[in-house]
Design an enzyme around this catalytic site. Structure first.
Site, PDB file in Angstrom:
ATOM      1  N   ASP A 289       4.354   6.887   5.451  1.00  0.00           N
ATOM      2  CA  ASP A 289       4.520   5.540   4.892  1.00  0.00           C
ATOM      3  C   ASP A 289       3.913   5.426   3.497  1.00  0.00           C
ATOM      4  O   ASP A 289       3.300   4.407   3.151  1.00  0.00           O
ATOM      5  CB  ASP A 289       3.910   4.493   5.828  1.00  0.00           C
ATOM      6  CG  ASP A 289       2.432   4.756   6.125  1.00  0.00           C
ATOM      7  OD1 ASP A 289       1.950   5.863   5.830  1.00  0.00           O
ATOM      8  OD2 ASP A 289       1.765   3.845   6.643  1.00  0.00           O
ATOM      9  N   ASP A 399      -9.000  14.940   9.179  1.00  0.00           N
ATOM     10  CA  ASP A 399      -8.988  15.403   7.789  1.00  0.00           C
ATOM     11  C   ASP A 399     -10.399  15.645   7.261  1.00  0.00           C
ATOM     12  O   ASP A 399     -10.662  16.655   6.593  1.00  0.00           O
ATOM     13  CB  ASP A 399      -8.242  14.408   6.894  1.00  0.00           C
ATOM     14  CG  ASP A 399      -8.633  12.953   7.125  1.00  0.00           C
ATOM     15  OD1 ASP A 399      -9.658  12.694   7.783  1.00  0.00           O
ATOM     16  OD2 ASP A 399      -7.905  12.060   6.635  1.00  0.00           O
ATOM     17  N   HIS A 423      -0.184   3.664  -0.753  1.00  0.00           N
ATOM     18  CA  HIS A 423      -0.298   3.605   0.710  1.00  0.00           C
ATOM     19  C   HIS A 423      -0.943   2.278   1.083  1.00  0.00           C
ATOM     20  O   HIS A 423      -1.665   1.679   0.280  1.00  0.00           O
ATOM     21  CB  HIS A 423      -1.183   4.773   1.182  1.00  0.00           C
ATOM     22  CG  HIS A 423      -1.210   5.001   2.660  1.00  0.00           C
ATOM     23  ND1 HIS A 423      -1.976   4.249   3.514  1.00  0.00           N
ATOM     24  CD2 HIS A 423      -0.576   5.907   3.443  1.00  0.00           C
ATOM     25  CE1 HIS A 423      -1.821   4.689   4.756  1.00  0.00           C
ATOM     26  NE2 HIS A 423      -0.969   5.685   4.750  1.00  0.00           N
TER      27      HIS A 423
END
Length: 663
Positions: A289, A399, A423
C-alpha cells in the site's frame, strides 16, 4: 593499476505525476532561513523550549513552480529572471552517506543549461547545517552550456550535502543534471533485484504499485522478478488495473498465493525464493500500500553496489496523506528499553513544505540507524544467506530484529536520503490496542531475548509491566488479555513459532471479541447517551497533567479500580473521549466511557470491572515476575535456536501446504 569507469550515482528528477503537494521534495524557490544552533541557544530550559517551538514554524513563502515548468522526468524550466534551488530531498546529493558507507571519494556533477545568461551555483553544507558556496558558472556564449564540477567527499565525516541553484537570465532556462563517479570496473554493472511485495486485501493499491515499478525502463532493466505474495481473499489479479500493470512488467511478475502468514511470512517467502533462485543481487521488501518514487530503486541499488561491504539500504517513508511530510529520518533501538525510536536530534513528522532542507539544521547531520522498516528495504542476497530469513512472528519487530541481527553479523543498515515511498503513517493506525497488541508485546520480548545486552533485558520487563497496568486502569481489558497471552507464549519458548504462524491471528481475533472494549461500533447512536453527575473537575478533563500529577495518578489509579463503580455508569457512559485524548491518566478517572479509535472509523464502550481488574492484575504480576526470573535461560534458548528458526529449510516446511515443498 585498477581499471575504472564512470557510473551514474544520481540523476535530477521531477515528480512522475506533477503533483503540487510533492514539489517541495524536488525543487525549492525559497531562500534558506537556517534555524539556531543548539550551542548558541544554550542549556536554559525556557530557551530550548522556545527554540524547539521555532523549529516547527513554517518559513516557506508558499511560492512554487507551475506544473507546466516540468519539461519531463529529468528536466525543469526556470522562468526568466527567477532562481530555483535543487537543495531538496530528492535532488540534493547526500555526500556524508556516500563518504561513510561507500568506496566513492569524489563525485562529478554535470549540469546542462539551456537559456542565454543562465547560471549555476554549487553549494555544500556542513554537519551543523551551515552552507558554503563552492563554485559558480554561467552561460556566456550562445544559448546552452554544460558545466562540470569535481567535488570531493572528504569534508563530510559527520554530515552534509551537495546541491546546486540555477538562476535564469534574459530568457527561460531548462536545466538537467547528473551526479557520477569514477568506480572500479568490477563495480560498473548494476546489481539486480527481486522485489517482494506482501499483499492482503489491497488489490487496487497493489496493482498501482506494480504499475509504478513497470513505468520506468531503467528500473525494469534491473528487475529480475517481482513477487507478489497474495495472502488475502480479494486478489490483486482481479483488480481492474492489474492487466496493464502485468503487461508493463513484461513477464517479470509472479503472483504466489499462500495463507495469511503476516508480513514476516510474506517477506520470508520472497527472501526464500530469492535465495533459492541464486540470481538476484538483492531482495527488495516493499509494502503493498505504498506509492513508490521509481528512481528510489535505482539509487538504493547503486548505493548498495558501491558500499564498502554488503549493506542493507532502506528508504524513507513520507505520509500518503500529507505528501511533503517525512514520517521519520531514521530509527534506532534504545537497548535499555528495547524500543524503536528516532535518534535524539531527529524530529519526526517533518514537513518539507513548511521548512526546506537548507533551512533545517538537524537534517544535515548524518543519521546512523539500527534497522529500516520493510515498507521499502533492499537486502543483499549475501546477507540473507549469512544471517537467515525473517523471524516467523507474523507482524511487528520482524524488520527491526532482522536489522539488529544483521548488524551483529557485520552488515550495517543505511536509511538512504533520496530513496523513499509514501505510506499511511503509523500515527494514524490503531495497532497498540487492537489484535496487533498481541504481536507488539510478544515480538518485542522475543527480539529483546535474542539481542538485549543486559542480563534481564534492561528496562523491558518493568516497562511491559507498567504498560499492562496502564491499559488495565484504562479499562482496555481485551488489550491486557492479549498482552498476557503474548507473555505466556514467550515463556513457552521458541519451538512453536512456525507452527502457530498460520493460526494465531484468527485465535487472537476470536478471543478478543468477548470484551466490550473490542466491540467497535461505527454508528454513534449504537451507544446509550452520556449521563454523569456533576464534577468539580469537569472543566479540567482535557488538560495535560504535569509529570508530578501523572505520578500521583499512577499510584492512586489501581486503588480506585478496586472500588465499586458508580451505579449510573452501568446504564449510561460517563463521557465521550476522542482518540487523541484517550490517555491512561484520563481514562482512569471514569467508570465508563465511549472512546473513539485512532483511525476515526468507530468507537467502543469501555466499562470498569473491579473483579476482572483484580484477576488480570494478579496474572500481570505473576507473569512478569516469571519472565524476569527466567530471562537468562529463555534468552539462551532463543539465541541457540535462532539459526534453525530463520533457516530456509524451516521456512520451506512452513510454506509446504502452498508449495508442496517446491519453493
Amino acid at each position: 593499476m585498477t581499471e575504472t569507469v564512470r557510473r551514474v550515482l544520481q540523476r535530477q528528477i521531477m515528480p512522475v505525476d506533477r503533483d503540487l503537494d510533492v514539489l517541495p521534495l524536488y525543487v525549492d524557490p525559497d531562500p534558506a532561513v537556517l534555524d539556531a544552533d543548539k550551542y548558541a541557544v544554550g542549556g536554559n530550559k525556557a530557551a530550548k523550549e522556545l527554540n524547539w517551538a521555532s523549529l516547527r514554524q513554517a518559513v516557506s513563502s508558499g511560492e512554487t513552480i507551475h506544473p507546466d515548468q516540468i519539461v519531463d522526468r529529468h528536466a525543469v524550466r526556470v522562468r526568466r529572471g527567477a532562481r530555483l534551488s535543487f537543495g531538496t530531498y530528492f535532488n540534493a546529493f547526500p555526500a556524508s552517506y556516500w563518504r561513510r558507507w561507500t568506496i566513492v571519494d569524489t563525485v562529478r556533477l554535470t549540469v546542462e543549461l539551456e537559456g542565454r545568461g543562465a547560471g549555476v551555483t554549487v553549494y555544500k553544507s556542513m554537519a551543523n547545517g551551515r552552507s558554503q558556496r563552492v563554485e559558480a558558472r554561467q552561460v556566456e556564449d550562445g544559448d546552452t552550456g554544460t558545466f562540470v564540477f569535481e567535488l570531493p567527499l572528504g569534508p563530510f565525516a559527520d554530515g552534509g550535502w551537495y546541491w546546486y541553484d540555477v538562476a535564469a537570465g534574459e530568457q527561460d532556462s531548462v536545466v538537467t543534471a547528473t551526479w557520477d563517479a569514477e568506480v572500479p570496473a568490477d563495480r560498473a554493472a548494476s546489481g539486480t533485484v527481486t522485489v517482494a511485495i506482501t499483499t492482503m486485501n489491497r488489490p487496487d493499491f497493489c496493482a498501482d504499485l506494480l504499475a509504478q515499478l513497470g513505468s520506468d525502463d531503467d528500473v525494469l532493466a534491473i528487475l529480475d522478478e517481482v513477487l507478489v505474495m497474495e495472502q488475502g481473499s480479494r486478489k490483486v489479479v482481479d483488480a481492474s488495473r492489474f492487466p496493464a500493470a502485468e503487461k508493463a512488467l513484461d513477464g517479470k511478475l509472479r503472483v504466489l498465493e499462500q495463507g495469511n502468514l503476516g508480513g514476516s511470512g510474506g517477506y520470508a517467502r520472497g527472501q526464500l525464493e530469492t535465495v533459492r533462485a541464486g540470481v538476484s543481487t538483492y531482495a527488495l521488501m516493499m509494502d503493498d500500500d505504498v506509492v513508490c518514487e521509481p528512481e528510489s530503486l535505482l539509487r538504493a541499488v547503486t548505493f548498495g553496489d558501491l558500499a564498502r561491504r554488503p549493506t542493507i539500504v532502506g528508504g524513507h517513508m513520507f505520509s500518503l496523506y500529507s505528501r511533503s511530510r517525512l514520517h521519520s529520518f531514521g530509527e534506532i533501538i534504545q537497548t535499555w528499553r528495547w524500543w524503536w525510536m528516532s535518534p535524539e536530534h531527529v524530529l519526526p513528522e517533518w514537513d518539507f513544505g513548511a521548512r526546506n532542507l537548507r533551512s533545517t539544521r538537524w537534517l544535515h547531520r548524518r543519521v546512523d540507524v539500527d534497522f529500516n522498516g520493510w515498507f521499502m528495504c533492499l537486502i543483499p542476497r549475501a546477507v540473507l544467506e549469512e544471517v537467515g530469513l525473517s523471524l516467523p512472528i507474523f507482524i511487528k519487530w520482524d524488520d527491526s530484529e532482522f536489522g539488529v541481527r544483521a548488524k551483529a553479523a557485520g552488515f550495517p543498515t543505511v536509511t538512504f536520503p533520496g530513496a523513499a515511498v509514501w505510506h499511511v503513517p503509523w500515527t494514524d493506525k490503531n495497532d497498540a490496542l487492537d489484535w496487533q497488541a498481541f504481536f507488539h508485546q510478544r515480538n518485542r520480548l522475543i527480539s529483546a531475548l535474542l539481542h538485549s545486552p543486559y542480563p534481564h533485558g534492561g528496562r523491558v520487563v518493568r516497562e511491559s509491566l507498567n504498560h499492562s497496568i496502564a491499559h488495565l486502569v484504562s479499562m482496555q481489558y481485551s488489550t491486557v488479555e492479549l498482552r498476557q497471552q503474548a507473555l505466556e507464549e514467550v515463556l513457552a519458548g521458541p519451538d512453536r513459532l512456525h507452527e502457530v504462524l498460520p493460526t494465531r491471528l484468527a485465535e487472537v481475533n476470536a478471543f478478543r471479541k468477548q470484551y466490550a472494549d473490542a466491540q467497535l461500533e461505527s454508528d454513534p447512536d449504537a451507544f446509550p447517551p452520556v449521563r454523569r453527575k456533576a464534577s468539580r473537575r469537569s472543566h479540567q478533563e482535557l488538560e495535560v497533567p504535569t509529570r508530578r500529577s501523572q505520578l500521583i495518578t499512577a499510584a492512586l489509579a489501581p486503588l480506585r479500580q478496586l472500588r465499586p463503580p458508580r451505579q449510573l455508569s452501568r446504564e449510561f457512559p460517563e463521557t465521550e473521549i476522542a482518540a487523541m485524548d484517550a490517555r491512561w491518566y484520563r481514562l482512569a478517572r471514569y467508570d465508563s466511557a465511549i472512546v473513539s479509535m485512532p483511525d476515526q472509523t468507530a468507537a467502543a464502550l469501555y466499562t470498569r470491572d473491579p473483579a476482572l481488574f483484580r484477576d488480570q492484575l494478579r496474572r500481570i504480576v505473576r507473569l512478569h515476575a516469571e519472565l524476569y526470573r527466567r530471562w537468562p535461560e529463555l534468552s539462551a534458548e532463543y539465541r541457540a535456536k535462532l539459526p534453525q528458526i530463520t533457516s530456509p529449510e524451516a521456512w520451506e516446511e512452513t510454506f509446504r501446504p502452498w508449495t508442496g515443498g517446491d519453493a
